[in-house]
Design an enzyme around this catalytic site. Structure first.
Site, PDB file in Angstrom:
ATOM      1  N   TYR A 159       0.830  -1.198   0.000  1.00 12.80           N
ATOM      2  CA  TYR A 159       0.000   0.000   0.000  1.00 12.80           C
ATOM      3  C   TYR A 159       0.876   1.264   0.000  1.00 12.80           C
ATOM      4  O   TYR A 159       1.839   1.361   0.751  1.00 12.80           O
ATOM      5  CB  TYR A 159      -0.952   0.042   1.200  1.00 12.80           C
ATOM      6  CG  TYR A 159      -1.525   1.425   1.326  1.00 12.80           C
ATOM      7  CD1 TYR A 159      -2.448   1.868   0.393  1.00 12.80           C
ATOM      8  CD2 TYR A 159      -1.046   2.316   2.267  1.00 12.80           C
ATOM      9  CE1 TYR A 159      -2.902   3.168   0.414  1.00 12.80           C
ATOM     10  CE2 TYR A 159      -1.501   3.617   2.298  1.00 12.80           C
ATOM     11  CZ  TYR A 159      -2.431   4.029   1.369  1.00 12.80           C
ATOM     12  OH  TYR A 159      -2.858   5.320   1.377  1.00 12.80           O
ATOM     13  N   HIS A 205      -3.440   0.549   6.199  1.00 14.73           N
ATOM     14  CA  HIS A 205      -4.544   0.633   5.237  1.00 14.73           C
ATOM     15  C   HIS A 205      -5.494  -0.557   5.318  1.00 14.73           C
ATOM     16  O   HIS A 205      -5.891  -1.130   4.292  1.00 14.73           O
ATOM     17  CB  HIS A 205      -4.007   0.829   3.812  1.00 14.73           C
ATOM     18  CG  HIS A 205      -4.742   1.899   3.061  1.00 14.73           C
ATOM     19  ND1 HIS A 205      -5.559   1.640   1.990  1.00 14.73           N
ATOM     20  CD2 HIS A 205      -4.802   3.229   3.256  1.00 14.73           C
ATOM     21  CE1 HIS A 205      -6.071   2.781   1.542  1.00 14.73           C
ATOM     22  NE2 HIS A 205      -5.634   3.756   2.297  1.00 14.73           N
ATOM     23  N   GLU A 229      -1.649   3.651  11.643  1.00  9.93           N
ATOM     24  CA  GLU A 229      -2.923   4.122  11.097  1.00  9.93           C
ATOM     25  C   GLU A 229      -3.688   2.991  10.419  1.00  9.93           C
ATOM     26  O   GLU A 229      -3.082   2.143   9.754  1.00  9.93           O
ATOM     27  CB  GLU A 229      -2.603   5.218  10.071  1.00  9.93           C
ATOM     28  CG  GLU A 229      -3.787   5.729   9.298  1.00  9.93           C
ATOM     29  CD  GLU A 229      -3.364   6.785   8.273  1.00  9.93           C
ATOM     30  OE1 GLU A 229      -2.230   7.310   8.371  1.00  9.93           O
ATOM     31  OE2 GLU A 229      -4.160   7.086   7.376  1.00  9.93           O
ATOM     32  N   ASP A 309      -6.081  13.058  -3.053  1.00  6.78           N
ATOM     33  CA  ASP A 309      -7.445  13.255  -3.552  1.00  6.78           C
ATOM     34  C   ASP A 309      -8.229  14.264  -2.718  1.00  6.78           C
ATOM     35  O   ASP A 309      -9.355  14.608  -3.078  1.00  6.78           O
ATOM     36  CB  ASP A 309      -8.194  11.919  -3.643  1.00  6.78           C
ATOM     37  CG  ASP A 309      -8.144  11.110  -2.368  1.00  6.78           C
ATOM     38  OD1 ASP A 309      -7.027  10.870  -1.852  1.00  6.78           O
ATOM     39  OD2 ASP A 309      -9.207  10.722  -1.864  1.00  6.78           O
TER      40      ASP A 309
HETATM   41 MG   LIG Z   1      -4.472   6.788   5.443  1.00  7.22          MG
END
Ligand SMILES: [Mg+2]
Length: 396
Positions: A159, A205, A229, A309
């Site tokens: 990721y 992720h 995270e 994004d």
């Molecule tokens: Mg993240």
């Protein structure tokens, strides 16, 4: 001050962005971001076909009332598409109100709690030497906190290592065992290289299981990460109790949440240390400030999602929110494609010393050049599809 027009602008300066522009009879306009990565056009339709007609003639100052009307009135509450549409309206109206007041937006929220916001960029490497090289380069640019993502031996990808281009979803291969054997060594190697002063972050992720997440969080305690995270998907929030029972590594979660109800349990049970909601995906400034106030009761800090994004408009909103919010933690700053600067003019900036500045322009300080936007038409694009080595579909 009445709303006279609202229109959606879709453009792809390096990647797709959806922007809502609201105009008023006072000649003041505001813009809000409505980008949902990989599902952009569904928000365009939601806004154009269903929301915009209900806005015309309404008082542009009635931000709270319009938020409540759009949230309660649609009946089908919450969800990423609904909440991104509400967020775009909300941020555009805050922009208008602050411009009408002649003030930077943070002043309307209660004024500045700080002068600048600690941020973290992404260091990506296809292997450990490449990652270390990138970390050194970012240190040279002044960054004090850095997110680490590295290709895994035997997988060749992971990721956050490769950027997704336009076109249909790419297939990516994932292996929990290979990740679990490599990630702690990779994180320790970077810590050994940079010393104790640099804040290091890592994003899993949603790709491992609860018990592996607990083991990883325990195993990397000596690295003293700023956070781990998105260890596991958070549909079932009880799994975070298991992780907490085994580790004191700080945990961050919430970039895909769009409601205060998505994080209520996690916050009031102190199962996380940072809440990652950002204006565009969590109902605008109006709801994000409520989540932050709620989180403050348990000393949980904010950390707005700031991947590429999140459009420059969301950064404007997030940085004014960050300027005010008492329990600010950190702001993700993945950066935007070079072409985005041709479309979006931003008062916010990087200070060259590890922090972002909101700027002092009235509103949130971001404008869109619609003529420039037309030069970058929408291109269909997706996030990737992830599969285990035996072909099983897994979490992106
Ligand atoms: Mg993240």
């Amino acid at each position: 001050m009445k709303i006279t027009a609202a229109r959606v602008i879709v453009c792809a300066p390096g990647r797709n962005f959806v922007t809502l522009k609201i105009e008023t009879d006072a000649g003041i306009h505001g813009i809000g971001d409505a980008t949902v990565n990989g599902r952009e056009l569904s928000v365009v339709s939601y806004l154009q076909d269903h929301v915009v007609p209900t806005l015309i003639g309404r008082d542009a100052h009635a931000i709270e009332d319009i938020w409540q009307m759009l949230y309660r009135g649609c009946y089908w509450r919450r969800g990423p598409i609904t909440m991104a549409a509400i967020a775009a309206v909300d941020v555009a109206l805050w922009d208008i109100k602050a411009k009408a007041a002649g003030m930077p937006l943070y002043q309307l929220l209660g004024g500045a709690s700080r002068s600048r916001m600690l941020c973290y960029p992404h260091a990506r490497g296809t292997d450990l030497p490449a990652l270390l090289e990138r970390v050194a380069a970012l240190r040279g640019e002044g960054y004090r906190a850095i997110r680490l993502q590295c290709g895994i031996p035997g997988i060749g990808d992971s990721y956050g290592v490769k950027r997704q281009g336009p076109g249909l979803p790419e297939e990516q291969v994932w292996d929990i065992g290979k990740y679990m054997r490599f990630a702690p060594k990779m994180l320790q190697a970077v810590r050994d290289a940079v010393g104790e002063e640099v804040e290091l972050l890592h994003d899993t992720h949603h790709r491992i299981t609860p018990i592996d997440a607990a083991r990883l969080a325990k195993e990397v305690e000596p690295v003293n990460l700023y956070w781990l995270e998105d260890l596991v998907p958070a549909e079932n929030q009880e799994v975070y109790r298991l992780i907490r029972q085994h580790s004191v590594t700080r945990l961050a979660l919430g970039e895909i949440f769009n409601s205060i109800h998505d994080c209520r349990e996690l916050i009031q049970e102190q199962l996380i240390d940072f809440i990652r909601v950002t204006p565009v995906h969590a109902g605008g400034i109006t709801q994000v400030r409520r989540i932050a106030d709620f989180a403050a009761l348990w000393q949980i800090r904010t950390a707005c999602h700031g991947a590429g994004d999140m459009s420059p408009v969301t950064f404007g909103a997030a940085l004014h929110f960050g300027r005010w919010v008492p329990n600010f933690g950190i702001q993700e700053f993945a950066g935007h494609p070079r072409e985005a600067a041709e479309v979006f003019r931003c008062a916010w900036s990087y200070d060259g010393d590890g922090h972002l500045l909101s700027g002092e322009a009235p509103g949130h300080g971001v404008e869109i050049d619609e003529a420039a936007a037309e030069r970058f038409p929408y291109r269909r694009s997706y996030l990737g599809n992830v599969r285990l080595e035996d072909g099983t579909a897994w979490n992106y």
